[in-house]
Enzyme design. Structure first.
Site, PDB file in Angstrom:
ATOM      1  CE1 TYR A 130      -1.616   2.338  -1.810  1.00  0.00           C
ATOM      2  CE2 TYR A 130      -0.941   0.342  -2.965  1.00  0.00           C
ATOM      3  CZ  TYR A 130      -0.645   1.405  -2.130  1.00  0.00           C
ATOM      4  OH  TYR A 130       0.623   1.547  -1.624  1.00  0.00           O
ATOM      5  CD  GLU A 158       0.958   4.896  -1.086  1.00  0.00           C
ATOM      6  OE1 GLU A 158       1.059   5.994  -0.500  1.00  0.00           O
ATOM      7  OE2 GLU A 158       0.877   3.813  -0.489  1.00  0.00           O
TER       8      GLU A 158
END
Ligand code: GDP
Ligand code: MN
Length: 386
Positions: A108, A196
């Site tokens: 992530y 993101e």
């Protein structure tokens, strides 16, 4: 302003972030042709402004071009419902067809603004691919952060520290560091509010790339990000919010309740929502009309509220500073006379020209509920509905 995944990937690629090979298709035929060009397995990904598409049936692997045709046919035209969209979902009018990557690890990475620190922050975790919010809650130690101090800017060591923290040493360290740097640069230079990448993928053949991308640009910066402003997809935005933007109302947000609110000033708008809650009701919207010194602007705002089928009562709460309450009053009268707000209407005026404003309302002959303060206004709105 949110970008689609394919737009975000093009933007990231222009900063040197490695992304899977892929193209957008608006028909199953196009999807099949792209799958043939790519060769081998492909992933078909719904393009809609939401995350968690995978769990909502919006991301699927196709083994052959024929299967790409079939899956694209299922996804294009669907109303994609995810845990982020609400029950109505979002329309999907095209898909991204990408080379399927063979995943060894999912990581992530994001860059966002941390309001409490007043700084951008880079967030990374080894536990990518799934719900990062859950990881943050249950295992905060699995989340790595690097704050970007605006005084000294982003520093190379920060990307290296994150890459090592992600367990990317040896051969992967250099490309991982470069990826983190490039994502950060793209965020900072485009006035991002979030970038993101979930997941950043380490492939079985030792590559690292951005397999997904969510990117939002700060709306307040669009005036200096003109190239990006064109990427807006209005089909993905709430109709009422678009109507408000077109009417020049900067601050309109649709909410779940049934009391429509016309308020000036964001602080007063927030306080009004609180007053409604305390009186046992729920607001249908947040609307800060700003300094609206023309009845037409008031009429436009009241039209947006009055035509919302969720709205069962209208509450006007104005504290006139630069805005004149007599002008607001005239707008209310015009909107009522034009039948734009048939709902019970509660008005509380205070501040500039309040005597003139109240006199206009008194003499209008209209059926308006008046309130002296906004606790009273909120109570009247709640009882007008029940
Ligand atoms: P999201 O659900 O909207 O976040 O969409 P993603 O693009 O992140 O896709 C969801 C999940 O599908 C990813 O976390 C991966 O596990 C999987 N996925 C996406 N692309 C590929 C791919 O090319 N190959 C494989 N094997 N899995 C993929
Ligand atoms: Mn994702």
């Amino acid at each position: 302003m949110k970008l689609h995944e394919y737009q975000a990937k093009q933007l990231l690629a222009s900063y040197g972030v490695p992304v899977p090979e892929g193209k957008v298709a608006t028909t199953p035929e196009e999807a099949q042709i792209i799958a043939e060009e790519i060769g081998g397995r492909v992933v078909i990904k719904a393009q809609a402004h939401t995350g968690a598409r995978g769990k909502g049936g919006g991301v699927k692997v196709a083994e052959t071009p024929a299967e790409a045709f079939k899956i694209a046919g299922e996804i294009i035209g669907m109303q994609l419902v995810t845990k982020q969209t609400g029950p109505a979902g979002l329309p999907v009018s095209f898909v991204l067809v990408e080379e399927a990557i063979s995943i060894e690890r999912e990581l992530y990475l994001s860059v966002a603004i941390d309001g409490s620190m007043a700084m951008p922050v880079i967030i990374a975790s080894q536990e990518g691919g799934m719900d990062i919010e859950e990881v943050a809650e249950q295992r905060p130690e699995a989340i790595l952060k690097q704050y970007i101090d605006p005084a000294c800017g982003f520093q190379g060591y920060q990307a290296r520290a994150l890459a090592f923290g992600l367990g990317l040493s040896g051969e992967l360290n250099r490309p991982a560091t470069a990826l983190i740097e490039a994502v950060t640069k793209s965020f900072l230079e485009t006035d991002g509010s979030i970038a993101e990448i979930n997941p950043v993928v380490v492939t079985t053949d030792g590559r690292i790339l951005a397999a997904d991308a969510k990117f939002s640009i700060d709306d307040s910066a669009l005036f200096r990000q003109k190239n990006l402003a064109d990427l807006r997809d209005r089909s993905q935005e709430a109709d009422k919010e678009l109507e408000a933007q077109d009417a020049g109302i900067g601050n309109y947000i649709k909410l779940d309740g049934n009391i429509g609110c016309l308020v000036n000033g964001a602080g007063l708008a927030m306080a009004t929502l609180d007053a409604i809650k305390m009186a046992g009701g729920d607001a249908a919207n947040f609307l800060d009309i700003g300094t609206a010194n023309s009845p037409e602007a008031v009429v436009a705002a009241l039209k947006i509220i009055g035509t919302d089928p969720d709205v069962k009562a209208v509450l006007v709460n104005i504290f006139g500073g630069l805005a004149r309450t007599d002008i607001i009053a005239q707008g209310i009268i015009d909107a009522k006379n034009q039948g734009l707000i048939p709902q019970p209407t509660i008005v509380r005026l205070a501040g500039s020209n309040v005597n003139e404003g109240n006199a206009l309302l008194d003499n209008s002959g209209l059926d308006l509920v008046r309130a002296a303060d906004f606790a009273e206004a909120a109570k009247s709105a709640v009882s007008a509905i029940s």
